[in-house]
Structures are given as structure tokens and as C-alpha cells.
Write a protein that holds these residues in place. Structure first.
Motif, PDB file in Angstrom:
ATOM      1  N   LYS A  81      -2.844  12.366   3.856  1.00 15.44           N
ATOM      2  CA  LYS A  81      -2.224  10.961   3.720  1.00 15.44           C
ATOM      3  C   LYS A  81      -3.355   9.872   4.246  1.00 15.44           C
ATOM      4  O   LYS A  81      -3.135   8.834   3.224  1.00 15.44           O
TER       5      LYS A  81
ATOM      6  N   THR B 235      -5.589   9.731   1.257  1.00 12.49           N
ATOM      7  CA  THR B 235      -4.788   9.116  -0.184  1.00 12.49           C
ATOM      8  C   THR B 235      -4.650   7.395   0.128  1.00 12.49           C
ATOM      9  O   THR B 235      -4.794   6.807  -0.788  1.00 12.49           O
ATOM     10  N   GLN B 236      -4.607   6.954   1.275  1.00  8.23           N
ATOM     11  CA  GLN B 236      -4.279   5.591   1.733  1.00  8.23           C
ATOM     12  C   GLN B 236      -5.617   4.845   1.369  1.00  8.23           C
ATOM     13  O   GLN B 236      -5.937   3.789   0.697  1.00  8.23           O
TER      14      GLN B 236
ATOM     15  N   GLY C 224      -9.156   1.922  -4.772  1.00  3.47           N
ATOM     16  CA  GLY C 224      -9.028   1.754  -6.266  1.00  3.47           C
ATOM     17  C   GLY C 224     -10.006   3.070  -6.743  1.00  3.47           C
ATOM     18  O   GLY C 224     -10.213   2.788  -7.925  1.00  3.47           O
TER      19      GLY C 224
ATOM     20  N   GLU D 192      -8.206   5.948  -0.885  1.00  3.81           N
ATOM     21  CA  GLU D 192      -8.461   5.995  -2.027  1.00  3.81           C
ATOM     22  C   GLU D 192      -7.497   4.907  -2.792  1.00  3.81           C
ATOM     23  O   GLU D 192      -8.097   4.121  -3.593  1.00  3.81           O
ATOM     24  N   ALA D 193      -6.461   4.638  -2.157  1.00  6.53           N
ATOM     25  CA  ALA D 193      -5.538   3.595  -2.632  1.00  6.53           C
ATOM     26  C   ALA D 193      -6.122   2.331  -2.504  1.00  6.53           C
ATOM     27  O   ALA D 193      -6.156   1.302  -3.420  1.00  6.53           O
ATOM     28  N   TRP D 194      -6.648   1.994  -1.202  1.00  8.16           N
ATOM     29  CA  TRP D 194      -7.339   0.796  -0.821  1.00  8.16           C
ATOM     30  C   TRP D 194      -8.636   0.633  -1.564  1.00  8.16           C
ATOM     31  O   TRP D 194      -8.743  -0.808  -2.150  1.00  8.16           O
TER      32      TRP D 194
END
Length: 305
Positions: A45, A48-49, A55, A51-53
Motif C-alpha cells: 500500500k 502504491t501511494q 506518477g 508510485e501515485a505521488w
């Protein structure tokens, strides 16, 4: 000093960066979870956070595990330098916790039969403890003068000391199965008339003789011991019948090394006490040990006779 405007900085959480670095270095979310003391799903988790931050995909996830992407390799090189700089800051280093110390003086019998088999419980619960255990001679009251606690065998009255009752025993005869086969049967107390009575001034026979209705004098022939542990070893080896107590003999009774041939018991004069200097406060590790030892003595198996 150059000041960076906050709006120009994009800082992900340090927890997510640490999860990424551990997973990249170890090649597994599971092993990263073990190192960070969290679950593998929590590692996933956080990454994933991250990677989202950013991009960017940092890992390629597959059935055989996880592999770093090109962006992941580049990011790992950059954060590795930053994490090393952070870890080298002196204020981030925790001072080592001071170690506790405890010095205990005990009688040999209590040390071998009660304390020794269970002391690892207390040490495991207090890994930052240095503890020394010293033996004393109870009948002569010989032992070191400097200690946090003394385990004493007697009446519980010691000038200048606070005494806590540890054991509330009864005494009774016991012998080995081999001795009973060779010198039995022992159906009633008077059958001891022709037995080898092991004796000690620490636990005399007289209270039990009176409880059993025997008007006998204290034995003064044969084997005599000034250590109850040695008397028990002699009884287990088949050398005679001894007077013992549950706090010392519970393990030998459970294993069958000793047998109690009669149901008659007697209240002895002496018991085991945990003693400390009256001027010493009972706090910290001393309080913890006192509570643990009293609980241990309450947990000693009560073997039916």
C-alpha cells in the motif's frame, strides 16, 4: 543558506520511501515487511501511494515477485543517498537504553528447585537486565551482605529487613519408588520405625511425628544434611525417607522420582521469604522481580498426596 519555496517541493512520506527502499533492496514485499515489522500488504500500500505521488511505476509485479522498473532503479539511486544522509545525523540516533541490574542471594535448595527452572521467564521479559545470583548457607546465615534481595529460609524475622512470605508449605515424608520396593511397604506412619530416616536441622521430623500421632524423638543417626537439596538427591537415589515440602519436591513428585507414601502432612515452623533492606525502595526492576517471584511461588504445582 538557500531556501526552497514549499510550493516547488514534492515530498512523499518517509514511511513510503522506506518501504520502497527495503522492497527494492530485498527484492520482496514480504521480506521488507519483516524488516519493517509491518504486514506485506502495508508495504504494498505504501509503495502504491509512492508510485501515485511520483506518477511513475517503480516495480513490475509478477507471479515470481517484484522487479524494479527503469524509473525504480533511478529513484533508488537518488533516495539511497538521501537516506544515508538522514541516518548519519546524530540527533536521529537513539541513545542506548541504560541496562538494569539485580543482585540476588538465595539458598541452594530454593535456587535449584524453584528459581533455576523458571528464571528464564523473567529474563526473557526483561532483556535489558544483568542479573547475578549468589548462593548462601541458610543454617549458618552465611552469604554476601550487598544485594537487592535475599531469599531466606526461616521464621521471617530479620532485623532491618522487610520480609515477604513466598511459600506456605506443609511437610511430609517422601522416598524413591526403589526404596519403597526394597524397604516397604509403608502403609501407616508407624511403619517408618525400621526405615532409614534422612534428617536435617532445616526441616526436622518432629512436627510431622506429632501430626502422625507418633511420640518419637528427632532422628540423630544415619545421614544428616545441612542442605535440603542434597537430602532430596539422596532420597531420589534411594538412600532413605526424607521430610520435604511441595515447593521443593513438586518436580520430583511429578516425575515419579519421589513418592509420598502417606497423606498426613504437618505445618513447619520455617518458610521461604523474600527479603530486602528496609531502606531500599521497592520500585522499577526490583518491584517487577518481587511481583514475578511471588506469582511464581503461587504457581508451583500442588501435588496431591
Amino acid at each position: 543558506m538557500v531556501s526552497l519555496a514549499p510550493q516547488n517541493i514534492r515530498l512523499p512520506s518517509l514511511a513510503s520511501i522506506r518501504a520502497f527502499e527495503a522492497a527494492a533492496r530485498l527484492g520482496s514485499f514480504g521480506r521488507a515487511a519483516e524488516e519493517l515489522c509491518i504486514t506485506a500488504s502495508a508495504v504494498g500500500k505504501r509503495i502504491t501511494q509512492l508510485e501515485a505521488w511520483l506518477g511513475r511505476a517503480l516495480f513490475e509485479r509478477g507471479s515470481r515477485g517484484v522487479l524494479l522498473t527503469t524509473a525504480g532503479h533511478e529513484y533508488l539511486e537518488q533516495i539511497d543517498t538521501a537516506l544515508r544522509l538522514l541516518s548519519n545525523i546524530p540527533l536521529h540516533h537513539r541513545a542506548e537504553k541504560p541496562r538494569d541490574s539485580l543482585r540476588l542471594v538465595t539458598t541452594p535448595s530454593f535456587g535449584h528447585s524453584v528459581l533455576g527452572p523458571h528464571l528464564h521467564e523473567f529474563m526473557q521479559a526483561h532483556p535489558n537486565l544483568d542479573m547475578s545470583v549468589v548462593m548462601s548457607i541458610p543454617y549458618l546465615d552465611i552469604g554476601p551482605s550487598q544485594a537487592d534481595f535475599w531469599i531466606r529460609f526461616g521464621l521471617g524475622r530479620y532485623p532491618g529487613a522487610v520480609s515477604e512470605l513466598l511459600t506456605d508449605d506443609v511437610v511430609f515424608p517422601a522416598c524413591s519408588p526403589d526404596y519403597l520396593r526394597r524397604h516397604g511397604p509403608l502403609r501407616q506412619p508407624s511403619d517408618l520405625k525400621f526405615s532409614d530416616l534422612l534428617h536435617s536441622p532445616l526441616d526436622p521430623w518432629k512436627p510431622w511425628f506429632e501430626a502422625a500421632g507418633l511420640d518419637w524423638l528427632e532422628p540423630d543417626k544415619g545421614l544428616s544434611f545441612f542442605d535440603l537439596g542434597m537430602a532430596m538427591e539422596a532420597a531420589c537415589a534411594g538412600h532413605g525417607v526424607m521430610i520435604t515440602r511441595r515447593s521443593l519436591a513438586s518436580r520430583s513428585l511429578q516425575s515419579g522420582q519421589l513418592i509420598a507414601p502417606f497423606s498426613v502432612t504437618a505445618a513447619p515452623d520455617s518458610h521461604y521469604y523474600l527479603c530486602r533492606d528496609a531502606s531500599m525502595p521497592l520500585t522499577g526492576i526490583r518491584l517487577s522481580f518481587s511481583l514475578w517471584l511471588r506469582d511464581l511461588c503461587r504457581r508451583i504445582p500442588r501435588i496431591p498426596l
